[in-house]
Structures are given as structure tokens and as C-alpha cells.
Design a protein around this motif. Structure first.
Motif, PDB file in Angstrom:
ATOM      1  N   GLY A 183       0.818  -1.206   0.000  1.00 48.13           N
ATOM      2  CA  GLY A 183       0.000   0.000   0.000  1.00 48.13           C
ATOM      3  C   GLY A 183       0.851   1.255   0.000  1.00 48.13           C
ATOM      4  O   GLY A 183       0.565   2.223  -0.721  1.00 48.13           O
ATOM      5  N   GLY A 184       1.935   1.250   0.806  1.00 47.89           N
ATOM      6  CA  GLY A 184       2.842   2.390   0.834  1.00 47.89           C
ATOM      7  C   GLY A 184       3.537   2.603  -0.499  1.00 47.89           C
ATOM      8  O   GLY A 184       3.737   3.750  -0.930  1.00 47.89           O
ATOM      9  N   LEU A 185       3.896   1.502  -1.167  1.00 43.76           N
ATOM     10  CA  LEU A 185       4.542   1.627  -2.479  1.00 43.76           C
ATOM     11  C   LEU A 185       3.573   2.213  -3.511  1.00 43.76           C
ATOM     12  O   LEU A 185       3.980   2.999  -4.370  1.00 43.76           O
ATOM     13  N   MET A 186       2.302   1.826  -3.435  1.00 45.51           N
ATOM     14  CA  MET A 186       1.311   2.377  -4.357  1.00 45.51           C
ATOM     15  C   MET A 186       1.169   3.887  -4.151  1.00 45.51           C
ATOM     16  O   MET A 186       1.107   4.659  -5.123  1.00 45.51           O
ATOM     17  N   VAL A 196      -5.201  -2.469  -1.367  1.00 46.02           N
ATOM     18  CA  VAL A 196      -4.429  -3.720  -1.397  1.00 46.02           C
ATOM     19  C   VAL A 196      -5.145  -4.741  -0.521  1.00 46.02           C
ATOM     20  O   VAL A 196      -5.538  -4.426   0.608  1.00 46.02           O
ATOM     21  N   ASP A 197      -5.353  -5.927  -1.021  1.00 46.62           N
ATOM     22  CA  ASP A 197      -5.871  -7.005  -0.190  1.00 46.62           C
ATOM     23  C   ASP A 197      -5.197  -8.311  -0.583  1.00 46.62           C
ATOM     24  O   ASP A 197      -4.368  -8.343  -1.498  1.00 46.62           O
ATOM     25  N   ARG A 198      -5.539  -9.394   0.075  1.00 42.87           N
ATOM     26  CA  ARG A 198      -4.809 -10.654  -0.110  1.00 42.87           C
ATOM     27  C   ARG A 198      -5.744 -11.842   0.071  1.00 42.87           C
ATOM     28  O   ARG A 198      -6.795 -11.751   0.691  1.00 42.87           O
ATOM     29  N   LEU A 264      -3.556  -5.545  -5.989  1.00 39.16           N
ATOM     30  CA  LEU A 264      -3.294  -4.118  -5.947  1.00 39.16           C
ATOM     31  C   LEU A 264      -4.269  -3.415  -6.885  1.00 39.16           C
ATOM     32  O   LEU A 264      -4.542  -3.915  -7.975  1.00 39.16           O
ATOM     33  N   ALA A 265      -4.744  -2.252  -6.476  1.00 36.65           N
ATOM     34  CA  ALA A 265      -5.600  -1.455  -7.358  1.00 36.65           C
ATOM     35  C   ALA A 265      -5.399   0.017  -7.035  1.00 36.65           C
ATOM     36  O   ALA A 265      -5.206   0.395  -5.871  1.00 36.65           O
TER      37      ALA A 265
END
Length: 298
Positions: A183-186, A196-198, A264-265
Motif C-alpha cells: 500500500g505504501g509503495l502504491m 491492497v488485499d490478499r 493491488l488497485a
């Protein structure tokens, strides 16, 4: 971004060669790519708009092209892969290119999708920035990549087997990103409204050797630069397989392998998008909202 931001973990030339080697027989091992392509396509159905121009980044043999055929108003989909052999299989138009050095002009696509490829990228922050730039304003990016719990069973068994047989260890399974970091990278890459989920997908095999053959057939075997450069010794291989059977066998005798998938979205920024409130601009205080009692939990 500076040069010090990038860690070179993977041998990208080796990743390309292994994909080229896997391409001719990939369909026999591609079940995970096919499944995740369908799940990405289903997630896109929740986005209430069309995407005339799309990019399939890390296309392999074109699972995303097949999953999106006739959907989301796509008129032109460009396939892109590090491997020339995969690019040739994925359908036209297609290009061979590295995710770390994309050849596309800014604002080229309405949509970018990546299916189980970004976990091999050294400069993931830089690659995400390039994807965002390749999108038109208000363009959408969605991706799936393998996460940190992937193949945890195999990782532990190889570690213990190598300690027992060789008295030391070397990287045998590639490292994967952790969900807390993505999430931080996005956000760092400039995506708006990132999510972000998994999920974890469990696959069973007759034995650990079958799992390893499948990973080879996928082109997903170890490409860490620090790996030991000699083939795995047979005694180590069979000891690891025995540990795997002992510890991770299902009631029917098959062994379980876990694949953690991170989704990721995010959107390329546009003035029409929902904006966060400025600090201090809220019309009601959190303390007031909580005065009604009750509890909340995570």
C-alpha cells in the motif's frame, strides 16, 4: 527515486531465460495464472466504466487477454512480457519489454493489468511509477502478485533439509513482498485511492517433487542473485521431500502448497476523483461521533 532506493535481488536475465524455456509447455502448468486472470477480470467488473485501451503487463501466454475478451469495452489490448517467447504466444499487438524499463509514452492506456509477474521486479517502486505514467488521467491499474507467505511450507522444509545435509543454508525460494509494504509503495508511486488485499490459495500435489516440477514448468524457480549456482544435491532434494510429506500431508496423502496472492488497485490521479479532506476541515469531531457509546473493532 535515487539509485540507493533500489535493491537488486533478482537475476532478471535468468528470469527471462526461464520464462523462455517454460513457454512451449506452459499451458500444462498454467492453472494458477488462468485462475488469477479470471479473478482479476471479475474484480474489474466492479468498476463501472469501460477501458478502450489496455496493457497486459507480464502477459505470459495471454491469460488476461482471454479473460478480458469481450469485456469492459476493451478495443485494443497490448501484451507485454520480459520473455520474447511469451510475448509471441500472448496475441497481438505484443511487445517484449522489461517492467523496469517500459517503452510506452505517458498517457497511453486507460487500463493496466498485471497477472503474477511483479514479484520478480527488483525496482518495484520504479515499475509502479512507470505504470502510473503510462496511464491516462483517471486510468485504472490492477494487479496480482505473489506475497510473502507463498510456498512457506517448501521454504521451511528446504531450510531444514539443507541445514541437516550441508550444515548451512542458501536462498532456495525467492523472497516475496509483504502486504503491509505494498500500500505504501502504491502511494509512493502516485496512485490515487490505492487498495491492497490478499488471499491464500492452497494447491495439493502427490509429493513435493511434483510441486517443484510445476514451479519449473511455470518458469517460477529461484532466480535470486545470491542463490547457490550449482544444482541441488539429490540427498538434499529427497530429504526436503520427506520432511514435506511428514509435516504437510493431507488425509489423502497429498501435500499442500500455499500461494499467497496480493491484489493491488489504484487510479492515475485526476481532478474528478474523491479527494481527502484537509486537516482540520471536518465538520464533526471524532470524539463527538463516539459519544453515542457502542464499540468498534478491527
Amino acid at each position: 527515486m535515487t539509485d540507493t532506493d533500489t535493491m537488486t535481488v533478482f537475476d532478471r536475465a535468468l528470469v527471462r531465460r526461464r520464462r523462455d524455456r517454460a513457454a512451449p509447455r506452459f499451458a500444462a502448468h498454467a492453472f494458477l495464472f488462468e485462475e488469477i486472470a479470471e479473478r482479476l477480470a471479475d474484480r474489474l467488473e466492479d468498476v463501472k466504466r469501460g477501458f478502450p485501451t489496455a496493457l497486459d503487463l507480464g502477459c505470459h501466454d495471454g491469460a488476461i487477454r482471454r479473460a478480458l475478451a469481450g469485456r469492459k469495452g476493451i478495443e485494443r489490448l497490448v501484451s507485454c512480457d520480459l520473455s520474447p517467447a511469451f510475448a509471441a504466444l500472448a496475441g497481438t499487438p505484443a511487445v517484449t519489454a522489461d517492467e523496469e524499463f517500459l517503452p510506452f509514452a505517458d498517457g497511453s492506456f486507460d487500463l493496466a493489468v498485471s497477472n503474477l509477474s511483479l514479484h520478480w521486479v527488483n525496482d518495484l517502486p520504479g515499475a509502479l511509477v512507470q505504470v502510473r505514467r503510462a496511464l491516462k488521467p483517471d486510468g485504472f491499474f490492477c494487479a496480482a502478485m505473489l506475497g510473502g507467505e507463498t510456498l512457506a511450507e517448501l521454504r521451511r522444509c528446504l531450510y531444514e533439509a539443507e541445514m541437516a545435509v550441508s550444515g548451512g543454508v542458501s536462498p532456495r525460494v525467492s523472497p516475496f513482498a509483504e502486504v503491509r509494504d505494498i500500500g505504501g509503495l502504491m502511494q509512493r508511486a502516485g496512485f490515487a485511492l490505492p487498495v491492497v488485499d490478499r488471499e491464500t490459495i492452497t494447491v495439493t500435489y502427490a509429493d513435493a517433487l511434483g510441486l517443484m516440477r510445476d514451479l519449473r514448468g511455470m518458469g517460477e524457480t529461484n532466480a535470486v542473485l545470491a542463490r547457490r549456482k550449482v544444482p541441488m544435491r539429490r540427498d538434499l532434494l529427497f530429504h526436503a521431500a520427506a520432511l514435506y510429506a511428514e509435516r504437510h500431508a493431507e488425509p489423502d496423502g497429498r501435500i499442500a502448497a500455499s500461494f499467497q496472492v496480493l491484489y493491488l488497485a489504484g487510479w492515475s490521479p485526476h481532478e474528478s476523483q474523491q479527494q481527502p479532506l484537509k486537516p482540520g476541515s471536518a465538520e464533526a469531531r471524532l470524539a463527538d461521533a463516539l459519544k453515542g457509546g457502542g464499540t468498534c473493532g478491527v
